[in-house]
Design a protein around this motif. Structure first.
Motif, PDB file in Angstrom:
ATOM      1  N   VAL A 138      18.330  -5.697 -15.954  1.00 28.88           N
ATOM      2  CA  VAL A 138      17.513  -6.133 -14.396  1.00 28.88           C
ATOM      3  C   VAL A 138      18.329  -5.829 -13.330  1.00 28.88           C
ATOM      4  CG1 VAL A 138      17.567  -8.320 -12.628  1.00 28.88           C
ATOM      5  CG2 VAL A 138      17.631  -8.756 -15.068  1.00 28.88           C
ATOM      6  N   GLY A 139      17.514  -4.581 -12.446  1.00 28.23           N
ATOM      7  CA  GLY A 139      18.023  -3.716 -11.716  1.00 28.23           C
ATOM      8  C   GLY A 139      17.396  -2.628 -12.042  1.00 28.23           C
ATOM      9  N   GLY A 140      17.040  -1.896 -13.360  1.00 29.31           N
ATOM     10  CA  GLY A 140      17.297  -0.398 -13.983  1.00 29.31           C
ATOM     11  C   GLY A 140      16.342  -0.696 -13.392  1.00 29.31           C
ATOM     12  N   LEU A 141      15.811   1.066 -13.941  1.00 27.77           N
ATOM     13  CA  LEU A 141      14.559   1.799 -13.010  1.00 27.77           C
ATOM     14  C   LEU A 141      13.845   2.464 -13.879  1.00 27.77           C
ATOM     15  CD1 LEU A 141      13.109   3.295 -10.501  1.00 27.77           C
ATOM     16  CD2 LEU A 141      14.698   4.948 -11.039  1.00 27.77           C
ATOM     17  N   LEU A 142      12.050   2.518 -13.597  1.00 28.68           N
ATOM     18  CA  LEU A 142      11.142   2.739 -14.195  1.00 28.68           C
ATOM     19  C   LEU A 142      10.031   3.835 -13.693  1.00 28.68           C
ATOM     20  CD1 LEU A 142       9.729   4.190 -16.714  1.00 28.68           C
ATOM     21  CD2 LEU A 142       7.856   1.953 -16.106  1.00 28.68           C
ATOM     22  N   ALA A 143      10.986   5.424 -13.190  1.00 27.91           N
ATOM     23  CA  ALA A 143       9.940   6.290 -12.641  1.00 27.91           C
ATOM     24  C   ALA A 143       9.416   6.838 -13.206  1.00 27.91           C
ATOM     25  CB  ALA A 143      11.553   7.717 -12.112  1.00 27.91           C
ATOM     26  N   THR A 144       7.397   7.113 -12.829  1.00 27.87           N
ATOM     27  CA  THR A 144       7.190   7.304 -13.646  1.00 27.87           C
ATOM     28  C   THR A 144       5.996   8.134 -12.105  1.00 27.87           C
ATOM     29  OG1 THR A 144       4.702   6.000 -12.218  1.00 27.87           O
ATOM     30  CG2 THR A 144       6.056   5.388 -14.290  1.00 27.87           C
ATOM     31  N   TYR A 145       5.474  10.241 -12.935  1.00 22.89           N
ATOM     32  CA  TYR A 145       5.275  10.890 -11.857  1.00 22.89           C
ATOM     33  C   TYR A 145       3.432  10.918 -12.765  1.00 22.89           C
ATOM     34  CZ  TYR A 145       4.295  15.205 -10.059  1.00 22.89           C
ATOM     35  OH  TYR A 145       3.563  16.363  -9.855  1.00 22.89           O
ATOM     36  N   GLY A 146       2.563  11.214 -11.678  1.00 18.45           N
ATOM     37  CA  GLY A 146       1.558  11.688 -12.105  1.00 18.45           C
ATOM     38  C   GLY A 146       0.746  11.596 -10.992  1.00 18.45           C
ATOM     39  N   PRO A 147      -0.894  12.017 -11.196  1.00 17.97           N
ATOM     40  CA  PRO A 147      -2.329  11.545 -10.305  1.00 17.97           C
ATOM     41  C   PRO A 147      -2.687  10.261 -10.633  1.00 17.97           C
ATOM     42  CG  PRO A 147      -2.561  12.882 -11.649  1.00 17.97           C
ATOM     43  CD  PRO A 147      -1.345  12.557 -11.782  1.00 17.97           C
ATOM     44  N   TYR A 148      -3.161   9.504  -9.614  1.00 17.56           N
ATOM     45  CA  TYR A 148      -3.364   8.023  -9.663  1.00 17.56           C
ATOM     46  C   TYR A 148      -4.878   7.793  -8.547  1.00 17.56           C
ATOM     47  CZ  TYR A 148       1.073   6.926 -11.665  1.00 17.56           C
ATOM     48  OH  TYR A 148       2.079   6.526 -12.550  1.00 17.56           O
ATOM     49  N   ARG A 149      -5.274   6.149  -8.948  1.00 14.22           N
ATOM     50  CA  ARG A 149      -6.478   6.157  -8.265  1.00 14.22           C
ATOM     51  C   ARG A 149      -5.851   5.325  -7.021  1.00 14.22           C
ATOM     52  NH1 ARG A 149     -11.638   7.477  -9.038  1.00 14.22           N
ATOM     53  NH2 ARG A 149     -12.175   8.329 -11.401  1.00 14.22           N
ATOM     54  N   GLU A 150      -5.993   5.413  -5.983  1.00 15.26           N
ATOM     55  CA  GLU A 150      -5.383   3.888  -5.173  1.00 15.26           C
ATOM     56  C   GLU A 150      -6.673   3.643  -4.043  1.00 15.26           C
ATOM     57  OE1 GLU A 150      -1.266   4.609  -4.278  1.00 15.26           O
ATOM     58  OE2 GLU A 150      -2.436   6.202  -3.442  1.00 15.26           O
ATOM     59  N   ALA A 151      -7.150   2.125  -4.233  1.00 20.97           N
ATOM     60  CA  ALA A 151      -8.525   1.617  -3.799  1.00 20.97           C
ATOM     61  C   ALA A 151      -8.981   2.227  -1.702  1.00 20.97           C
ATOM     62  CB  ALA A 151      -8.771  -0.005  -3.605  1.00 20.97           C
ATOM     63  N   GLU A 152      -7.457   2.064  -1.575  1.00 21.38           N
ATOM     64  CA  GLU A 152      -6.870   2.056  -0.006  1.00 21.38           C
ATOM     65  C   GLU A 152      -7.349   3.613   0.348  1.00 21.38           C
ATOM     66  OE1 GLU A 152      -3.299   2.123  -1.043  1.00 21.38           O
ATOM     67  OE2 GLU A 152      -4.724   1.327  -1.576  1.00 21.38           O
ATOM     68  N   VAL A 153      -7.050   4.281  -0.722  1.00 22.21           N
ATOM     69  CA  VAL A 153      -6.656   5.981  -0.253  1.00 22.21           C
ATOM     70  C   VAL A 153      -7.876   7.057  -1.112  1.00 22.21           C
ATOM     71  CG1 VAL A 153      -4.947   8.116  -0.868  1.00 22.21           C
ATOM     72  CG2 VAL A 153      -4.462   6.053  -0.759  1.00 22.21           C
ATOM     73  N   PRO A 154      -8.777   7.494  -0.145  1.00 23.34           N
ATOM     74  CA  PRO A 154      -9.643   8.708  -0.636  1.00 23.34           C
ATOM     75  C   PRO A 154      -9.463   9.890  -2.430  1.00 23.34           C
ATOM     76  CG  PRO A 154      -9.837   8.549   1.477  1.00 23.34           C
ATOM     77  CD  PRO A 154      -8.561   8.103   1.283  1.00 23.34           C
ATOM     78  N   LEU A 155     -10.174   9.658  -2.825  1.00 23.63           N
ATOM     79  CA  LEU A 155      -9.760  10.599  -4.429  1.00 23.63           C
ATOM     80  C   LEU A 155      -9.949  11.680  -4.024  1.00 23.63           C
ATOM     81  CD1 LEU A 155      -8.460  10.199  -6.898  1.00 23.63           C
ATOM     82  CD2 LEU A 155     -11.066  10.646  -7.556  1.00 23.63           C
ATOM     83  N   ALA A 156      -8.720  12.334  -3.319  1.00 28.91           N
ATOM     84  CA  ALA A 156      -8.860  13.469  -3.491  1.00 28.91           C
ATOM     85  C   ALA A 156     -10.120  14.581  -4.381  1.00 28.91           C
ATOM     86  CB  ALA A 156      -7.727  14.540  -3.521  1.00 28.91           C
ATOM     87  N   LEU A 175      -7.075   9.256 -14.509  1.00 36.83           N
ATOM     88  CA  LEU A 175      -6.740   8.920 -13.606  1.00 36.83           C
ATOM     89  C   LEU A 175      -6.728   7.337 -13.203  1.00 36.83           C
ATOM     90  CD1 LEU A 175      -6.791  11.812 -12.774  1.00 36.83           C
ATOM     91  CD2 LEU A 175      -7.320  11.082 -10.344  1.00 36.83           C
ATOM     92  N   ARG A 176      -5.768   6.986 -13.711  1.00 38.29           N
ATOM     93  CA  ARG A 176      -5.414   5.334 -13.775  1.00 38.29           C
ATOM     94  C   ARG A 176      -5.410   4.555 -12.080  1.00 38.29           C
ATOM     95  NH1 ARG A 176      -7.169   4.803 -18.868  1.00 38.29           N
ATOM     96  NH2 ARG A 176      -6.192   6.072 -19.910  1.00 38.29           N
ATOM     97  N   ASP A 177      -5.306   3.665 -12.039  1.00 40.47           N
ATOM     98  CA  ASP A 177      -5.320   2.611 -10.845  1.00 40.47           C
ATOM     99  C   ASP A 177      -4.120   2.031 -10.808  1.00 40.47           C
ATOM    100  OD1 ASP A 177      -5.058  -0.352  -9.621  1.00 40.47           O
ATOM    101  OD2 ASP A 177      -7.670   0.864  -8.607  1.00 40.47           O
ATOM    102  N   ARG A 178      -3.700   2.648  -9.492  1.00 36.25           N
ATOM    103  CA  ARG A 178      -2.129   1.939  -9.172  1.00 36.25           C
ATOM    104  C   ARG A 178      -1.984   1.015  -9.708  1.00 36.25           C
ATOM    105  NH1 ARG A 178      -1.115   1.783  -3.556  1.00 36.25           N
ATOM    106  NH2 ARG A 178      -2.414   0.515  -4.010  1.00 36.25           N
ATOM    107  N   ASP A 179      -3.104  -0.101  -8.663  1.00 35.77           N
ATOM    108  CA  ASP A 179      -2.472  -1.659  -9.290  1.00 35.77           C
ATOM    109  C   ASP A 179      -3.000  -2.371 -10.464  1.00 35.77           C
ATOM    110  OD1 ASP A 179      -2.516  -1.528  -6.405  1.00 35.77           O
ATOM    111  OD2 ASP A 179      -4.063  -2.323  -5.651  1.00 35.77           O
TER     112      ASP A 179
END
Length: 211
Positions: A138-156, A175-179
């Protein structure tokens, strides 16, 4: 080894990834701010191993364990590690997010996954979340990095083209949807706690185990 980046050969079995060279410093700055000072870190899909060497060298209080399902990648990781001679860098493990029989035993204080989620089937992301939910305290971290799709942000445009190239190579990639990623994490007891904008339209998503 799954990658969309040109991989250059170096002496021995080590491989050189231009993407790893470009993004390791920005990723390291985020990790420095959020990883514990001491403990064990498991890196998923470590690829060439250049990140593992850079991060273990910069974070000497952490025991860094890289992993990759590819024998070619593990040979490269071992070659880089052998050249670096870091006491806190462990031998690479043959972990495959699609095969639970290969998964490591915990506990680990953190799990790091760079550029895997979009270059693998969705089941690999679900596996990553299950593994993190099992190995992290509990409290441990999972850190991910990469490109994502986001509904509120236009895809570059560059990310849209990258997404098409991924799907052309393998229809199960993209690309996966962030949500949707956050929902998969939540099902395994992980909460999305921070979104960090990174260079070249990438993101770091930081999750904490909450139950």
């Amino acid at each position: 080894m799954q990658t969309m980046d040109p991989i250059g050969a170096t002496p021995g079995s080590a491989l050189a990834s231009p993407a790893a060279a470009r993004n390791r410093e920005p990723i390291l700055q985020v990790l420095k701010a959020h990883l514990p000072a001491r403990g064990r870190v498991l890196e998923i899909a470590a690829g060439s191993g250049e990140h593992a060497v850079a991060f273990a060298g910069a974070l000497p209080g952490l025991e860094w364990t890289p992993s990759d399902p590819s024998a070619e990648a593990r040979a490269s990781i071992a070659a880089w590690a052998g050249a670096a001679g870091l006491a806190n860098l462990r031998d690479p493990l043959a972990l495959d997010m699609l095969d639970e029989a290969t998964w490591a035993q915990g506990p680990f204080g953190a799990v790091v996954c760079i550029n895997m989620i979009h270059i693998s089937p969705w089941a690999a992301t679900e596996g990553l979340m299950r593994l993190a939910g099992r190995l992290l305290p509990v409290g441990g971290l999972l850190a991910t990095y990469g490109p994502y799709r986001e509904a509120e942000v236009p895809l570059a445009p560059s990310n849209a083209a990258f997404d098409e190239s991924l799907k052309d190579r393998n229809p199960a990639w993209g690309l996966r949807d962030r949500d949707e990623v956050a929902a998969a994490a939540k099902a395994e007891g992980l909460a999305l706690t921070r979104r960090v904008e990174m260079p070249a339209n990438n993101l770091m998503l930081l999750f904490r185990r909450v139950r």
